[in-house]
Design an enzyme around this catalytic site. Structure first.
Site, PDB file in Angstrom:
ATOM      1  N   HIS A  48       6.698  25.825 -52.149  1.00 39.85           N
ATOM      2  CA  HIS A  48       6.652  25.068 -50.891  1.00 39.85           C
ATOM      3  C   HIS A  48       5.622  23.938 -51.075  1.00 39.85           C
ATOM      4  O   HIS A  48       4.656  24.102 -51.815  1.00 39.85           O
ATOM      5  CB  HIS A  48       6.191  26.039 -49.796  1.00 39.85           C
ATOM      6  CG  HIS A  48       6.261  25.514 -48.399  1.00 39.85           C
ATOM      7  ND1 HIS A  48       5.321  24.662 -47.869  1.00 39.85           N
ATOM      8  CD2 HIS A  48       7.153  25.749 -47.408  1.00 39.85           C
ATOM      9  CE1 HIS A  48       5.631  24.396 -46.606  1.00 39.85           C
ATOM     10  NE2 HIS A  48       6.744  25.039 -46.302  1.00 39.85           N
ATOM     11  N   ASP A  78       1.096  32.841 -52.579  1.00 40.85           N
ATOM     12  CA  ASP A  78       1.560  32.343 -51.286  1.00 40.85           C
ATOM     13  C   ASP A  78       2.454  33.433 -50.699  1.00 40.85           C
ATOM     14  O   ASP A  78       3.590  33.626 -51.138  1.00 40.85           O
ATOM     15  CB  ASP A  78       2.321  31.036 -51.511  1.00 40.85           C
ATOM     16  CG  ASP A  78       2.985  30.519 -50.238  1.00 40.85           C
ATOM     17  OD1 ASP A  78       3.013  31.258 -49.230  1.00 40.85           O
ATOM     18  OD2 ASP A  78       3.486  29.377 -50.261  1.00 40.85           O
ATOM     19  N   GLN A 138       6.201  34.073 -47.004  1.00 37.29           N
ATOM     20  CA  GLN A 138       7.523  34.673 -46.800  1.00 37.29           C
ATOM     21  C   GLN A 138       7.563  36.153 -47.138  1.00 37.29           C
ATOM     22  O   GLN A 138       8.497  36.853 -46.741  1.00 37.29           O
ATOM     23  CB  GLN A 138       8.572  33.941 -47.651  1.00 37.29           C
ATOM     24  CG  GLN A 138       8.799  32.493 -47.267  1.00 37.29           C
ATOM     25  CD  GLN A 138       9.398  32.328 -45.888  1.00 37.29           C
ATOM     26  OE1 GLN A 138      10.002  33.252 -45.328  1.00 37.29           O
ATOM     27  NE2 GLN A 138       9.213  31.164 -45.302  1.00 37.29           N
ATOM     28  N   LYS A 155       4.964  33.554 -38.776  1.00 32.80           N
ATOM     29  CA  LYS A 155       6.192  34.034 -39.421  1.00 32.80           C
ATOM     30  C   LYS A 155       6.302  35.549 -39.343  1.00 32.80           C
ATOM     31  O   LYS A 155       7.249  36.141 -39.861  1.00 32.80           O
ATOM     32  CB  LYS A 155       6.239  33.575 -40.877  1.00 32.80           C
ATOM     33  CG  LYS A 155       6.366  32.068 -41.057  1.00 32.80           C
ATOM     34  CD  LYS A 155       6.448  31.728 -42.529  1.00 32.80           C
ATOM     35  CE  LYS A 155       6.086  30.300 -42.818  1.00 32.80           C
ATOM     36  NZ  LYS A 155       7.164  29.349 -42.521  1.00 32.80           N
ATOM     37  N   CYS A 192      10.768  21.774 -47.072  1.00 35.13           N
ATOM     38  CA  CYS A 192       9.478  21.533 -47.728  1.00 35.13           C
ATOM     39  C   CYS A 192       9.476  21.966 -49.188  1.00 35.13           C
ATOM     40  O   CYS A 192       8.454  22.465 -49.694  1.00 35.13           O
ATOM     41  CB  CYS A 192       8.328  22.220 -46.983  1.00 35.13           C
ATOM     42  SG  CYS A 192       8.159  21.705 -45.293  1.00 35.13           S
TER      43      CYS A 192
HETATM   44  C1  LIG Z   1       6.634  29.877 -48.995  1.00 42.98           C
HETATM   45  C2  LIG Z   1       5.902  29.137 -47.920  1.00 42.98           C
HETATM   46  N1  LIG Z   1       4.665  28.693 -48.155  1.00 42.98           N
HETATM   47  C3  LIG Z   1       3.957  28.047 -47.230  1.00 42.98           C
HETATM   48  C4  LIG Z   1       4.466  27.800 -45.988  1.00 42.98           C
HETATM   49  C5  LIG Z   1       3.624  27.049 -45.007  1.00 42.98           C
HETATM   50  O1  LIG Z   1       3.342  27.797 -43.902  1.00 42.98           O
HETATM   51  P1  LIG Z   1       2.540  27.144 -42.696  1.00 42.98           P
HETATM   52  O2  LIG Z   1       3.344  25.959 -42.274  1.00 42.98           O
HETATM   53  O3  LIG Z   1       2.498  28.208 -41.675  1.00 42.98           O
HETATM   54  O4  LIG Z   1       1.211  26.762 -43.211  1.00 42.98           O
HETATM   55  C6  LIG Z   1       5.748  28.240 -45.689  1.00 42.98           C
HETATM   56  C7  LIG Z   1       6.355  28.030 -44.367  1.00 42.98           C
HETATM   57  O5  LIG Z   1       6.912  27.066 -43.984  1.00 42.98           O
HETATM   58  C8  LIG Z   1       6.482  28.912 -46.685  1.00 42.98           C
HETATM   59  O6  LIG Z   1       7.725  29.328 -46.449  1.00 42.98           O
END
Ligand SMILES: Cc1ncc(COP(=O)(O)O)c(C=O)c1O
Lengths: 409, 134
Positions: free
Chosen positions: A125, A201, A204, A227, A367
């Site tokens: 991401h 990370d 998910q 999430k 993203c």
């Molecule tokens: C794998 C992953 N990493 C990071 C994020 C970023 O999360 P957040 O926007 O809550 O910081 C997301 C969510 O969009 C994600 O799916």
């Protein structure tokens, strides 16, 4: 489809948004973006503002004491949820993104040097790419990415070569597009063998499966409350205590200090050192209640149910002609989500037609532009499941997709 | 949806008007929508203060492609002053989609307008305020 290991109808009743009397109830298949919230979580946050509202770690009066107690209880619940050694290893952040930036700036800023390498993957991401790019620009370090194969799995044959010069591995536990669940434990062993650290990370993964940071053997874990049934505005950085203890502050301000003079300050111990300013108190407390909710069902049950949903989802999508699904086949390394394209229609149009059928999916690059570049497609539509979804939601998705193919054929 | 995918939109999406590139051209501008990867290239040939010929190419959703197709029909023979003044509301009226509460799809609908305006302003050596197009 096996019988769910919990009462799915009761779970659905817990989510007010799934009861809304819109023309047709929504088949919400975008939990990978942000989940819905159960009444218990909404009520906990409201109750805080109604009955307990005060700043934390400041007042000696009753309300502030109680707010502090509940805020710290939430920290304890998080620590328990991911099997941290201690609640002191849990830092509240705004979200995954901020948690990763915290490590990049604080740990990275003081530990990386020109020539050092940060090892990511092609499926990250943007939140787990851009903070490292900023760090690399600042320190003279560089980025390298583990490639993926055509099934959407990491290619680890050359991992020893990839790890040369690496100081940090930053990798997603579960891809938000492919649904691939990565072998984080293996990567932790490999990283440590070359003296590197590993940040995971968990945006998910933590909402969907049991997480044990000690068993995984990792060094940092970042995830988002929104999430996993909690409100927006609260996320978590977990880190090994010894690492956190040695890290300089991230943001400066109130709460993160011991003493301040005009010239110089000394900093609080962790986790306070990394929580400058008034935190997201109500949201963090609500996150604690989201964890209570998930624990009551049991994360193993959540994972088992989602595995059967994922099975159903992929089987059903395979039946629709013109639909291409990305990511590994269903199995232990595949989550209950599917990013797909439809031959005759752009993902935006797919999502729009589905919306008119009351089916909520996301369309775009989610993203993950480097991943979409590797897949050689500009964007995809994505359907993702959570514990409140049913096979009926998936049936409605499939019926909607048949509409798409007739409309655009 | 029945609104969004009226026959006219689907018709323009399937059989876009003025699709292709112009060679030679006086203006050629490519714009893309980073949200969804849609891309539109718009070429203009200019003569006697008017748009003499126009073509677009690119890939994207039905809304962005149909809007481009309809916009190019409008632009042929248009005074440069009128083209310069052509607005977001003009495009929305042209394509007949109620997108005021749909900020994401709005960007799709306006992609070709943005390409036209950015390209035309550059051709005229003028500064464009892209606020209304973002
Ligand atoms: C794998 C992953 N990493 C990071 C994020 C970023 O999360 P957040 O926007 O809550 O910081 C997301 C969510 O969009 C994600 O799916």
């Amino acid at each position: 489809m096996h019988t769910p290991p919990f009462d799915i109808a009761a779970v659905r009743r817990d989510f007010p948004i799934l009861q809304l009397p819109i023309e047709r109830p929504v088949a919400f298949l975008d939990s990978a973006s942000s989940s819905q919230k159960p009444e218990a979580v909404i009520a906990a946050q409201a109750a805080f503002y109604r009955t307990t509202n005060a700043n934390v770690h400041r007042g000696v009066y009753q309300l502030s004491e109680q707010a502090t107690y509940e805020f710290e209880r939430a920290r304890g619940r998080v620590a328990f949820f991911i099997n941290a050694n201690s609640a002191r290893e849990v830092i509240f952040t705004r979200n995954t993104t901020e948690a990763i930036n915290l490590v990049a700036q604080s740990w990275g800023g003081s530990n990386l040097h020109p020539g050092d390498v940060i090892l990511l993957s092609q499926m990250e991401h943007h939140s787990n790419i851009v903070p490292w790019q900023l760090l690399a620009q600042r320190t003279g370090a560089s980025l390298r990415a583990i490639p993926i194969d055509s099934a959407g799995r990491l290619v680890l044959d050359d991992i020893d070569t990839l790890l040369q010069g690496v100081k940090l591995v930053a990798i997603t536990h579960q891809s938000n597009v492919l649904g691939t669940i990565n072998p984080v434990q293996y990567l932790a062993t490999k990283a440590h063998a070359v003296g590197a650290l590993i940040l995971v990370d968990g945006a998910q993964s933590v909402p969907h499966m049991p997480t044990d940071v000690q068993a995984l053997g990792i060094d940092f874990l970042a995830f988002s409350g929104h999430k996993m049934l909690a409100p927006t505005g609260v996320g978590v950085l977990w880190g090994r205590k010894a690492l956190l203890d040695a890290m300089p502050p991230f943001l400066g301000g109130g709460s993160m200090i011991k003493t301040v003079t005009i010239e110089v300050s000394t900093y609080a111990d962790v986790p306070a050192r990394f929580e400058a300013g008034t935190p997201m108190i109500g949201e963090a407390i609500a996150l604690g209640h989201a964890i209570d909710y998930l624990e009551a069902i049991g994360m193993a049950n959540v994972a088992a149910y989602e595995e059967s949903l994922g099975h159903y989802l992929l089987d059903q999508l395979a039946e629709v002609s013109g639909v291409t699904v990305y990511g590994p086949p269903i199995g232990p390394d595949r989550a209950a989500m599917a990013s797909f394209t439809v031959d005759c229609a752009h993902p935006h149009d797919v999502a729009q037609v589905l919306d008119s059928e009351g089916v909520a999916v996301r369309a775009g690059h989610h993203c993950t532009q480097p991943l979409h570049a590797a897949l050689d497609i500009p964007s995809t539509a994505r359907a993702s499941c959570y514990l409140y979804n049913t096979t009926q939601d998936i049936d409605r998705l499939v019926a909607g997709l048949r509409k798409v193919t007739t409309l655009f054929a | 949806m029945s609104d969004m995918y009226r026959d006219l939109i689907l018709e323009h999406h399937r059989y876009p008007h003025n699709y292709g590139t112009l060679d030679p051209h006086d203006v050629s501008q490519e714009e893309h929508n980073p949200l969804c990867g849609d891309r539109i290239r718009l070429d203009l040939r200019i003569a006697d203060g008017k748009i003499a010929a126009v073509a677009f190419s690119g890939k994207g959703c039905a809304v962005s492609q149909a809007a481009a197709s309809m916009l190019t029909d409008e632009l042929i023979g248009m005074d440069l002053d009128a083209a310069r003044a052509y607005s977001k509301d003009d495009v929305l009226e042209l394509i007949g989609l109620p997108l005021d509460k749909n900020p994401v799809r709005l960007k799709c609908a306006l992609l070709s307008l943005k390409a036209m305006k950015v390209g035309l302003y550059r051709y005229l050596g003028q500064q464009l305020d892209t606020d209304e197009l973002d």
